[in-house]
Design a protein around this motif. Sequence first.
Motif, short mmCIF file in Angstrom:
data_model
loop_
_atom_site.label_atom_id
_atom_site.label_comp_id
_atom_site.label_asym_id
_atom_site.label_seq_id
_atom_site.Cartn_x
_atom_site.Cartn_y
_atom_site.Cartn_z
N ALA A 104 38.60 35.14 31.59
CA ALA A 104 38.43 34.56 32.91
C ALA A 104 39.76 33.96 33.33
O ALA A 104 40.38 33.21 32.57
CB ALA A 104 37.34 33.49 32.89
N LEU A 105 40.21 34.29 34.54
CA LEU A 105 41.56 33.94 34.98
C LEU A 105 41.55 32.96 36.15
O LEU A 105 40.67 33.00 37.00
CB LEU A 105 42.32 35.21 35.38
N TRP A 106 42.57 32.12 36.15
CA TRP A 106 42.81 31.10 37.18
C TRP A 106 44.30 30.97 37.30
O TRP A 106 45.02 31.01 36.29
CB TRP A 106 42.17 29.79 36.73
N GLU A 107 44.85 30.81 38.49
CA GLU A 107 46.28 30.97 38.63
C GLU A 107 47.12 29.82 38.09
O GLU A 107 48.32 29.98 37.86
CB GLU A 107 46.65 31.22 40.09
N TYR A 136 32.04 43.34 35.99
CA TYR A 136 32.25 41.91 35.78
C TYR A 136 32.83 41.32 37.06
O TYR A 136 33.72 41.91 37.68
CB TYR A 136 33.23 41.66 34.63
N ARG A 137 32.33 40.14 37.44
CA ARG A 137 32.88 39.45 38.60
C ARG A 137 33.00 37.96 38.30
O ARG A 137 32.31 37.43 37.42
CB ARG A 137 31.99 39.65 39.84
N ASN A 138 33.90 37.30 39.04
CA ASN A 138 34.13 35.87 38.85
C ASN A 138 34.28 35.21 40.22
O ASN A 138 34.72 35.85 41.18
CB ASN A 138 35.39 35.64 38.01
N LEU A 146 31.91 30.96 37.77
CA LEU A 146 30.69 31.59 37.27
C LEU A 146 30.98 33.06 37.07
O LEU A 146 31.27 33.79 38.02
CB LEU A 146 29.55 31.41 38.26
N ILE A 147 30.91 33.54 35.83
CA ILE A 147 31.19 34.94 35.51
C ILE A 147 29.89 35.71 35.58
O ILE A 147 28.89 35.36 34.94
CB ILE A 147 31.85 35.07 34.13
N PHE A 160 35.18 36.03 44.01
CA PHE A 160 36.50 36.53 44.34
C PHE A 160 36.76 37.94 43.79
O PHE A 160 36.68 38.91 44.51
CB PHE A 160 37.57 35.57 43.83
N HIS A 161 37.02 38.05 42.49
CA HIS A 161 37.54 39.31 41.94
C HIS A 161 36.79 39.71 40.68
O HIS A 161 36.08 38.91 40.06
CB HIS A 161 39.02 39.17 41.61
#
Length: 491
Positions: free
Chosen positions: A165-168, A73-75, A96-97, A484-485
């Motif tokens: 899905a993560l966002w700071e 999985y990437r985002n 976008l995942i 990104f990650h």
Amino acid sequence: MIRLQASADRRQFIQSLLAAAAASAVITPERLLAGAAPADWTLGVADVEADIAPRALTPIAGRAPADFAGVLYRNGPAKFRRSGSSAGHWFDGDGLIRRFRIADGRASLAARFADTAKRRLETQLDRIVMPGFGTAAGEGANIGNNDDANAANTNVRLLGGELLALWEGGSATRLDPETLATEGIKTFRDDLRHMPFSAHPRIEADGSVWNFGGNGKVTGLWHLGADGRLIDFAVLPLPRASYFHDFTITARHIVIVLQPWLQTRFGFPISKTMAWQPELGTQVMVVAKDDLSRRRIYELPAFSAFHYGDGWEEADGTIRFAGCLEADPTFGQSSASALLQGEYIAPPRAMLKQIVLYPDGKAVLAATGAAGEFPVSDPRRAEQPHRLTAHVTGYDGKGPFPHAIATWDWQSGRSDSFDFGADQLVEEFQYAPGNSAREGDGWLIGSTLNLKVGASELHLFRAGDVAAGPVASWRADVALPIGFHGMFVGA
């Protein structure tokens, strides 16, 4: 963990975050970035206009072992522009995942945008209006809480059976692991609704999770069980209002690096509310997990950083962890904004170093001489000493993105690398454990963007022999921008 002493503490913390959002409404709208002059690497920040339906990837080299199977999985941001308007920073595009599935030597790809309040509003208005890390609020921005601006674009983690899905700056966003459909905002507890759950949770050896949320003079500190349930949440005071995107842990401690990039006011764009003050140096705060009041501060020369590696603690209490350290925050301040204009402002190169914190209060930086970003190690060695740190490298000075993948061996002091060449933009690779317990017997799996053919690719390497090149490679029929990650989940 020390619990919050009063609900007022939580309310004050959330209100300070909402104040920042409200302040952004009076900031001048962002500059329009459309019509930028083209450059080869700009395919890495191009827009994706729609979800990517599941499709098979074409094998182009080698063959994966028959018993290698799982999902990567990437985002990352993938929609920056609408009708002449643009985000003001690479960090602010819609998330976008991506899901790469590997089984029986075959690979497939699917990708789907996180269905956030931000994306829905901007789709309706057909303009970029919501503020972010480097984007000011535009006309029509609607900000009632942190998650109205949540781009869900930085990382993706499978926690307690849920894909997040993560966002700071806001909550985790729940996704269906198979279809990637958005299922809503993740709320761990009603009184913690919209509390930031940052993009870099740290996993203990037993599978439990630590994470922080929000920057300033305090940060939220999350502790979850291996099943994803909330164990506790606390507000952790900090010695200064430093920006930090990542942190690390050892078996006994939480480690937060406080660079001298300091918040001076509330508002958006976030990057414009911070000042670089190198004369203050960098501080490293080490906090005991079992008593948050027990802490010590280490002093180091000034540096800036986004990412750190897994930490460990030696028998005498010495703490070690990798960091990708920059001389100053030029990349976050201006370089990453210029990318969306097709311009490359060369920032100080991130260099892979080891941060060493001794029990007597001394702190040192051990240099490797290797440029690098996105440090990754064997997840089975969480909180334990590890020999290999994988990272991207191979910067040619002609553009912002790397062209190579490498591992650094902390025991031998040697780098093992593979350069894809100037036509390939390399993304973060993930460690996939092998059949034995040895680190070098594992795998590195990740994606690249092939500029020559205009398509994304997937590659599998042996972690112990990166220089030999990919064991297997596959190519998609679409080009996805640089993300990104992510994480690899074995079948």
